[in-house]
Design a protein around this motif. Structure first.
Motif, short mmCIF file in Angstrom:
data_model
loop_
_atom_site.label_atom_id
_atom_site.label_comp_id
_atom_site.label_asym_id
_atom_site.label_seq_id
_atom_site.Cartn_x
_atom_site.Cartn_y
_atom_site.Cartn_z
N LYS A 87 0.87 -1.21 0.14
CA LYS A 87 0.22 -0.01 0.13
C LYS A 87 1.11 1.33 0.08
CE LYS A 87 -3.18 -2.35 3.12
NZ LYS A 87 -3.49 -2.55 4.54
N PRO A 88 0.23 2.29 -0.55
CA PRO A 88 1.13 3.41 -0.37
C PRO A 88 1.79 3.98 1.11
CG PRO A 88 -0.56 3.90 -1.62
CD PRO A 88 -1.01 2.77 -1.16
N GLU A 89 1.00 3.52 2.03
CA GLU A 89 1.24 3.81 3.28
C GLU A 89 2.65 2.85 3.91
OE1 GLU A 89 -1.82 3.10 2.32
OE2 GLU A 89 -2.79 2.14 3.99
N ASP A 90 2.80 2.04 3.04
CA ASP A 90 4.15 0.90 3.25
C ASP A 90 5.27 1.80 2.86
OD1 ASP A 90 2.10 -1.91 2.27
OD2 ASP A 90 2.73 -1.23 4.35
N THR A 91 5.25 2.85 2.18
CA THR A 91 6.51 3.64 1.67
C THR A 91 7.48 4.24 2.81
OG1 THR A 91 5.28 4.48 -0.32
CG2 THR A 91 7.22 5.80 0.61
N ALA A 92 8.57 3.77 2.93
CA ALA A 92 9.42 3.97 3.91
C ALA A 92 10.91 3.44 3.82
CB ALA A 92 8.89 3.37 5.27
N VAL A 93 11.95 3.80 4.60
CA VAL A 93 13.16 3.18 4.55
C VAL A 93 13.05 1.87 5.32
CG1 VAL A 93 15.53 3.42 5.05
CG2 VAL A 93 14.33 5.21 4.05
N TYR A 94 13.37 0.85 4.92
CA TYR A 94 13.26 -0.56 5.73
C TYR A 94 14.58 -0.94 6.09
CZ TYR A 94 8.28 -1.15 4.39
OH TYR A 94 7.03 -1.07 4.12
N TYR A 95 14.66 -1.40 7.55
CA TYR A 95 15.89 -1.84 8.15
C TYR A 95 15.76 -3.12 8.76
CZ TYR A 95 16.88 3.22 8.11
OH TYR A 95 16.81 4.44 7.71
N CYS A 96 16.99 -3.77 9.06
CA CYS A 96 16.80 -4.86 9.61
C CYS A 96 17.87 -4.70 10.84
CB CYS A 96 17.31 -6.35 8.74
SG CYS A 96 18.90 -6.31 8.13
N ALA A 97 17.64 -5.57 11.93
CA ALA A 97 18.42 -5.56 12.99
C ALA A 97 18.78 -6.75 13.75
CB ALA A 97 18.07 -4.37 13.98
N ALA A 98 19.84 -7.27 14.37
CA ALA A 98 20.08 -8.25 14.90
C ALA A 98 20.38 -8.36 16.22
CB ALA A 98 21.26 -9.04 14.11
N ASP A 99 19.78 -9.20 17.02
CA ASP A 99 20.13 -9.28 18.58
C ASP A 99 20.18 -10.85 18.98
OD1 ASP A 99 17.75 -8.59 21.20
OD2 ASP A 99 19.81 -8.59 21.42
N LEU A 100 21.01 -11.02 20.06
CA LEU A 100 21.20 -12.01 20.36
C LEU A 100 20.28 -12.75 21.55
CD1 LEU A 100 25.29 -12.13 21.24
CD2 LEU A 100 23.91 -13.69 19.49
N GLY A 101 19.37 -11.82 21.82
CA GLY A 101 18.16 -12.14 22.71
C GLY A 101 17.24 -12.38 21.83
N PRO A 102 15.82 -12.49 22.62
CA PRO A 102 14.59 -13.00 21.83
C PRO A 102 13.87 -11.99 21.25
CG PRO A 102 14.30 -12.64 24.39
CD PRO A 102 15.66 -12.68 23.93
N CYS A 103 13.00 -12.28 20.43
CA CYS A 103 12.21 -11.19 19.78
C CYS A 103 11.27 -10.47 20.91
CB CYS A 103 11.14 -12.04 18.65
SG CYS A 103 11.94 -12.67 17.39
N TYR A 104 10.87 -9.30 20.69
CA TYR A 104 9.90 -8.80 21.33
C TYR A 104 8.64 -8.83 20.74
CZ TYR A 104 7.29 -4.66 23.28
OH TYR A 104 6.33 -4.03 23.63
N SER A 105 7.49 -9.18 21.63
CA SER A 105 6.14 -9.09 20.78
C SER A 105 5.33 -8.59 22.12
CB SER A 105 5.63 -10.32 20.31
OG SER A 105 5.61 -11.44 21.22
N ASP A 106 4.18 -7.79 21.47
CA ASP A 106 3.20 -7.24 22.50
C ASP A 106 1.99 -7.32 22.03
OD1 ASP A 106 2.87 -4.27 24.73
OD2 ASP A 106 1.31 -5.87 23.82
#
Length: 130
Positions: A87-106
């Motif tokens: 969608k047009p609202e998906d327009t952005a700069v996309y980044y990835c990141a890495a962490d030795l810990g777990p994912c965060y989810s709420d």
């Protein structure tokens, strides 16, 4: 040089698809949770998806659930973000990141991300426009 490198961004029409890649250089992604984020002008950075290192569990923000799919190919040392029904609202700069810990989810807030950020990529631009 230890780094993450994103690729696969570009210009796509609404309803189209893109697949972003996040490749690791000089370290192994196997042990890291990988998160995808985006940042659009005038908006806060948004966590989109995360894939764990332990069992490959995946997590999605409500804004992309059902449209985006995260996956990892440890043999290629790469994590992907398949983006459909853009969608047009998906327009952005996309980044990835890495962490030795777990994912965060709420789930209550519909947010995902990482608790810490060991590495960040430089970003790839995604533009959804007709």
């Amino acid at each position: 040089q230890v780094q993450l490198v994103e690729s696969g961004g570009g210009l796509v029409q609404p309803g189209g698809s893109l697949r972003l890649s996040c490749a690791a250089s000089r370290f192994t992604l196997d042990y890291y949770a990988i998160g995808w984020f985006r940042h659009a002008p005038g908006r806060e950075r948004e966590g989109l998806s995360c894939i764990s290192s332990s069992d490959g569990s995946t997590y999605y923000a409500d804004s992309v659930k059902g449209r985006f799919t995260i996956s990892r190919d440890n043999a290629k040392n790469t994590v992907y973000l398949q983006m459909n029904s853009l969608k047009p609202e998906d327009t952005a700069v996309y980044y990835c990141a890495a962490d030795l810990g777990p994912c965060y989810s709420d789930y209550d807030q519909g947010r995902v991300g990482l608790y810490e950020y060991d590495y960040w990529g430089q970003g790839t631009q995604v533009t959804v426009s007709s």
